[in-house]
Design a protein around this motif. Structure first.
Motif, PDB file in Angstrom:
ATOM      1  N   PHE A 132      12.468 -84.329  78.444  1.00  0.00           N
ATOM      2  CA  PHE A 132      13.628 -83.456  78.594  1.00  0.00           C
ATOM      3  C   PHE A 132      13.256 -81.984  78.480  1.00  0.00           C
ATOM      4  CE2 PHE A 132      17.071 -81.018  76.580  1.00  0.00           C
ATOM      5  CZ  PHE A 132      18.010 -81.098  77.599  1.00  0.00           C
ATOM      6  N   LEU A 133      12.395 -81.633  77.510  1.00  0.00           N
ATOM      7  CA  LEU A 133      12.073 -80.226  77.266  1.00  0.00           C
ATOM      8  C   LEU A 133      11.173 -79.617  78.333  1.00  0.00           C
ATOM      9  CD1 LEU A 133      11.440 -80.341  73.407  1.00  0.00           C
ATOM     10  CD2 LEU A 133      13.417 -79.363  74.579  1.00  0.00           C
ATOM     11  N   LYS A 134      10.337 -80.460  78.961  1.00  0.00           N
ATOM     12  CA  LYS A 134       9.429 -79.998  80.028  1.00  0.00           C
ATOM     13  C   LYS A 134       8.602 -78.795  79.571  1.00  0.00           C
ATOM     14  CE  LYS A 134      12.901 -81.519  83.355  1.00  0.00           C
ATOM     15  NZ  LYS A 134      13.799 -81.976  82.260  1.00  0.00           N
ATOM     16  N   PRO A 135       7.782 -78.938  78.539  1.00  0.00           N
ATOM     17  CA  PRO A 135       7.045 -77.796  77.998  1.00  0.00           C
ATOM     18  C   PRO A 135       6.064 -77.163  78.974  1.00  0.00           C
ATOM     19  CG  PRO A 135       6.257 -79.854  77.050  1.00  0.00           C
ATOM     20  CD  PRO A 135       7.509 -80.171  77.789  1.00  0.00           C
ATOM     21  N   ASN A 136       5.625 -77.907  79.990  1.00  0.00           N
ATOM     22  CA  ASN A 136       4.725 -77.340  80.998  1.00  0.00           C
ATOM     23  C   ASN A 136       5.470 -76.842  82.229  1.00  0.00           C
ATOM     24  OD1 ASN A 136       2.901 -78.538  79.152  1.00  0.00           O
ATOM     25  ND2 ASN A 136       1.350 -78.612  80.740  1.00  0.00           N
ATOM     26  N   GLY A 137       6.792 -76.881  82.154  1.00  0.00           N
ATOM     27  CA  GLY A 137       7.597 -76.287  83.209  1.00  0.00           C
ATOM     28  C   GLY A 137       8.018 -77.214  84.320  1.00  0.00           C
ATOM     29  N   TYR A 138       7.683 -78.486  84.221  1.00  0.00           N
ATOM     30  CA  TYR A 138       8.066 -79.436  85.267  1.00  0.00           C
ATOM     31  C   TYR A 138       8.242 -80.818  84.658  1.00  0.00           C
ATOM     32  CZ  TYR A 138       3.055 -80.605  85.114  1.00  0.00           C
ATOM     33  OH  TYR A 138       1.791 -80.967  84.688  1.00  0.00           O
ATOM     34  N   PRO A 139       9.075 -81.667  85.265  1.00  0.00           N
ATOM     35  CA  PRO A 139       9.306 -82.999  84.702  1.00  0.00           C
ATOM     36  C   PRO A 139       8.100 -83.912  84.906  1.00  0.00           C
ATOM     37  CG  PRO A 139      10.455 -82.766  86.793  1.00  0.00           C
ATOM     38  CD  PRO A 139       9.891 -81.413  86.465  1.00  0.00           C
ATOM     39  N   GLY A 140       7.936 -84.843  83.982  1.00  0.00           N
ATOM     40  CA  GLY A 140       6.851 -85.815  84.130  1.00  0.00           C
ATOM     41  C   GLY A 140       5.488 -85.176  84.112  1.00  0.00           C
ATOM     42  N   ASP A 141       5.224 -84.280  83.139  1.00  0.00           N
ATOM     43  CA  ASP A 141       3.947 -83.593  83.121  1.00  0.00           C
ATOM     44  C   ASP A 141       2.812 -84.561  82.779  1.00  0.00           C
ATOM     45  OD1 ASP A 141       3.691 -83.860  80.303  1.00  0.00           O
ATOM     46  OD2 ASP A 141       4.543 -81.897  79.926  1.00  0.00           O
ATOM     47  N   TYR A 142       1.581 -84.057  82.852  1.00  0.00           N
ATOM     48  CA  TYR A 142       0.406 -84.915  82.727  1.00  0.00           C
ATOM     49  C   TYR A 142       0.375 -85.661  81.398  1.00  0.00           C
ATOM     50  CZ  TYR A 142      -1.867 -81.872  79.351  1.00  0.00           C
ATOM     51  OH  TYR A 142      -2.161 -81.187  78.210  1.00  0.00           O
ATOM     52  N   LEU A 143       0.790 -84.996  80.295  1.00  0.00           N
ATOM     53  CA  LEU A 143       0.711 -85.643  78.993  1.00  0.00           C
ATOM     54  C   LEU A 143       1.818 -86.668  78.809  1.00  0.00           C
ATOM     55  CD1 LEU A 143      -1.002 -85.724  76.483  1.00  0.00           C
ATOM     56  CD2 LEU A 143       0.445 -83.939  75.478  1.00  0.00           C
ATOM     57  N   PHE A 144       2.998 -86.387  79.332  1.00  0.00           N
ATOM     58  CA  PHE A 144       4.073 -87.372  79.302  1.00  0.00           C
ATOM     59  C   PHE A 144       3.626 -88.647  80.018  1.00  0.00           C
ATOM     60  CE2 PHE A 144       7.722 -89.477  81.209  1.00  0.00           C
ATOM     61  CZ  PHE A 144       8.607 -89.585  80.144  1.00  0.00           C
ATOM     62  N   LEU A 145       3.071 -88.491  81.222  1.00  0.00           N
ATOM     63  CA  LEU A 145       2.648 -89.670  81.981  1.00  0.00           C
ATOM     64  C   LEU A 145       1.454 -90.357  81.330  1.00  0.00           C
ATOM     65  CD1 LEU A 145       3.093 -88.526  85.683  1.00  0.00           C
ATOM     66  CD2 LEU A 145       4.622 -89.910  84.283  1.00  0.00           C
ATOM     67  N   ASP A 146       0.552 -89.580  80.730  1.00  0.00           N
ATOM     68  CA  ASP A 146      -0.580 -90.222  80.063  1.00  0.00           C
ATOM     69  C   ASP A 146      -0.113 -91.044  78.880  1.00  0.00           C
ATOM     70  OD1 ASP A 146      -3.596 -90.285  80.291  1.00  0.00           O
ATOM     71  OD2 ASP A 146      -3.355 -89.860  78.152  1.00  0.00           O
ATOM     72  N   ARG A 147       0.898 -90.600  78.188  1.00  0.00           N
ATOM     73  CA  ARG A 147       1.450 -91.387  77.084  1.00  0.00           C
ATOM     74  C   ARG A 147       2.155 -92.638  77.600  1.00  0.00           C
ATOM     75  NH1 ARG A 147       3.578 -86.279  73.335  1.00  0.00           N
ATOM     76  NH2 ARG A 147       1.479 -85.728  72.564  1.00  0.00           N
ATOM     77  N   ILE A 148       2.704 -92.553  78.802  1.00  0.00           N
ATOM     78  CA  ILE A 148       3.231 -93.761  79.438  1.00  0.00           C
ATOM     79  C   ILE A 148       2.086 -94.728  79.729  1.00  0.00           C
ATOM     80  CG2 ILE A 148       4.338 -94.682  81.516  1.00  0.00           C
ATOM     81  CD1 ILE A 148       6.297 -93.284  79.624  1.00  0.00           C
ATOM     82  N   TYR A 149       1.006 -94.220  80.322  1.00  0.00           N
ATOM     83  CA  TYR A 149      -0.147 -95.060  80.643  1.00  0.00           C
ATOM     84  C   TYR A 149      -0.696 -95.773  79.416  1.00  0.00           C
ATOM     85  CZ  TYR A 149      -0.534 -92.498  85.111  1.00  0.00           C
ATOM     86  OH  TYR A 149      -0.307 -91.940  86.343  1.00  0.00           O
ATOM     87  N   THR A 150      -0.734 -95.084  78.292  1.00  0.00           N
ATOM     88  CA  THR A 150      -1.377 -95.621  77.091  1.00  0.00           C
ATOM     89  C   THR A 150      -0.383 -96.278  76.134  1.00  0.00           C
ATOM     90  OG1 THR A 150      -1.214 -93.457  76.007  1.00  0.00           O
ATOM     91  CG2 THR A 150      -3.252 -93.932  77.213  1.00  0.00           C
ATOM     92  N   HIS A 151       0.861 -96.465  76.561  1.00  0.00           N
ATOM     93  CA  HIS A 151       1.893 -97.133  75.753  1.00  0.00           C
ATOM     94  C   HIS A 151       2.085 -96.445  74.395  1.00  0.00           C
ATOM     95  CE1 HIS A 151       2.345-100.730  78.381  1.00  0.00           C
ATOM     96  NE2 HIS A 151       1.078-100.474  78.666  1.00  0.00           N
ATOM     97  N   HIS A 152       2.100 -95.135  74.398  1.00  0.00           N
ATOM     98  CA  HIS A 152       2.235 -94.383  73.147  1.00  0.00           C
ATOM     99  C   HIS A 152       3.558 -94.696  72.452  1.00  0.00           C
ATOM    100  CE1 HIS A 152       2.322 -90.979  70.349  1.00  0.00           C
ATOM    101  NE2 HIS A 152       3.566 -90.783  70.761  1.00  0.00           N
ATOM    102  N   ILE A 153       3.483 -95.017  71.149  1.00  0.00           N
ATOM    103  CA  ILE A 153       4.655 -95.199  70.300  1.00  0.00           C
ATOM    104  C   ILE A 153       4.407 -94.423  69.005  1.00  0.00           C
ATOM    105  CG2 ILE A 153       6.117 -96.823  69.011  1.00  0.00           C
ATOM    106  CD1 ILE A 153       6.338 -97.283  71.981  1.00  0.00           C
ATOM    107  N   SER A 154       5.312 -93.538  68.641  1.00  0.00           N
ATOM    108  CA  SER A 154       5.156 -92.781  67.411  1.00  0.00           C
ATOM    109  C   SER A 154       5.109 -93.711  66.204  1.00  0.00           C
ATOM    110  CB  SER A 154       6.312 -91.792  67.247  1.00  0.00           C
ATOM    111  OG  SER A 154       6.272 -91.169  65.972  1.00  0.00           O
ATOM    112  N   ALA A 155       4.250 -93.377  65.224  1.00  0.00           N
ATOM    113  CA  ALA A 155       4.163 -94.169  63.990  1.00  0.00           C
ATOM    114  C   ALA A 155       5.369 -93.936  63.092  1.00  0.00           C
ATOM    115  CB  ALA A 155       2.877 -93.814  63.242  1.00  0.00           C
ATOM    116  N   ASP A 156       6.093 -92.859  63.322  1.00  0.00           N
ATOM    117  CA  ASP A 156       7.297 -92.564  62.544  1.00  0.00           C
ATOM    118  C   ASP A 156       8.450 -93.371  63.126  1.00  0.00           C
ATOM    119  OD1 ASP A 156       9.679 -91.419  61.503  1.00  0.00           O
ATOM    120  OD2 ASP A 156       8.650 -89.510  61.155  1.00  0.00           O
ATOM    121  N   PRO A 157       9.051 -94.289  62.343  1.00  0.00           N
ATOM    122  CA  PRO A 157      10.110 -95.157  62.901  1.00  0.00           C
ATOM    123  C   PRO A 157      11.320 -94.398  63.434  1.00  0.00           C
ATOM    124  CG  PRO A 157       9.986 -95.353  60.503  1.00  0.00           C
ATOM    125  CD  PRO A 157       8.775 -94.587  60.934  1.00  0.00           C
TER     126      PRO A 157
END
Length: 305
Positions: A76-101
């Motif tokens: 939502f925040l788009k810190p790199n200025g565009y939706p679906g930035d490289y880090l957002f998608l990389d976290r999708i690729y790697t199934h990132h889940i925050s350790a904080d519940p």
């Protein structure tokens, strides 16, 4: 004066959705409830009965700290200025889940959506196609457009024994290039990075395989045709272009993406993709559309004869 009909629609979609976000604890058992509320709100939004400003107010319910610590928030925040930035998608690729519940349950919600699954499948599609093509030529020259984090290349090069794949990555985000270079630091002799807007990119090279899976669903038809014609000039005879575009007929994540993610894509049908390829100058026997079993992303294939 706001029409009474508009107020009624708002109370059905926006009010219930905002109440859910503010008052209910998200859990795997009520993912379906959030999906239902997003579907109601998404329908009314696409009917023009809810404004963008009203949609934007929903995310104020989350708070800044939440947005800065979740996948949803980065989208939502788009810190790199565009939706679906490289880090957002990389976290999708790697199934990132925050350790904080507090944040992890929202990461789980995002990750189980249809679009993230389709993005992961898109990566597998790319690797499958490149590996197959590399077996048919002595040297495979790949053009990877909007190459992002480079996760697919890291996995690709780790999975092949032959050293016959050269990749040129065209990427406008310098931060993405640096991330990809670090991820692929053992393969930099086979990967060239070009920092450029694809509409300004110039090359005298020709390519066996041109891949653009995260670009064309941001382009209107005029830009779509213009860029596809440019690709034709870079395509080797017998080479193949593959364009990914979200499917107008089936994207189960569309309500989430548009309502909570402020992420708007140009979805297209198979017929529309084929028609655009023809307008770009390709013949009917050079083009076809394929898809993965999830049917969320369509792949326009163009192979010169």
């Amino acid at each position: 004066m706001i029409p009474l009909q508009h107020i009624a629609y708002q109370s059905v979609g926006l009010t219930l959705l905002k109440e859910f976000i503010e008052n209910e604890q998200l859990s795997q058992t009520n993912f379906f409830r959030l999906d239902e509320l997003l579907a109601i709100t998404g329908y009314e939004y696409r009917q023009g009965r809810i404004s963008k400003e009203e949609i934007a107010e929903i995310n104020n319910s989350f708070g800044r700290t939440f947005l800065e610590h979740t996948l949803h928030g980065r989208g939502f925040l788009k810190p790199n200025g565009y939706p679906g930035d490289y880090l957002f998608l990389d976290r999708i690729y790697t199934h990132h889940i925050s350790a904080d519940p507090r944040y992890g349950i929202w990461d789980q919600y995002v990750q189980q959506n249809g679009a993230p699954d389709a993005v992961r499948n898109r990566k597998e599609y790319f690797k499958h196609m490149v590996r197959a093509k590399a077996k048919t030529v002595s040297r495979l020259n790949v053009l990877n457009i909007i190459s992002g984090s480079g996760r697919e290349l890291e996995e690709l090069y780790d999975s092949v024994t032959d050293q016959n794949i050269d990749t040129t990555c065209v990427e406008i985000d310098e931060e993405a290039i640096e991330f990809s270079k670090e991820l692929n630091k053992n393969q930099l002799d086979r990967i060239e990075y070009v920092h450029s807007n694809i509409f300004r990119y110039q090359t005298e090279e020709s390519f066996d395989f041109i891949w653009a899976a995260g670009l064309f669903d941001y382009l209107n038809d005029k830009a779509f045709i213009k860029l596809l014609r440019r690709f034709a000039a870079w395509q080797k005879k017998g080479g193949e272009i593959v364009i990914g575009n979200y499917n107008e007929a089936h994207n189960p994540s569309r309500d989430y993406m548009e309502i909570l993610g402020d992420w708007h894509l140009i979805h297209r049908t198979e017929a529309q993709l084929l028609q655009l390829a023809k307008k770009a100058g390709f013949s009917e026997d050079e083009i076809h559309v394929s898809r993965m079993p999830d049917n969320v992303i369509l792949y326009l294939h163009i192979q010169t004869l």
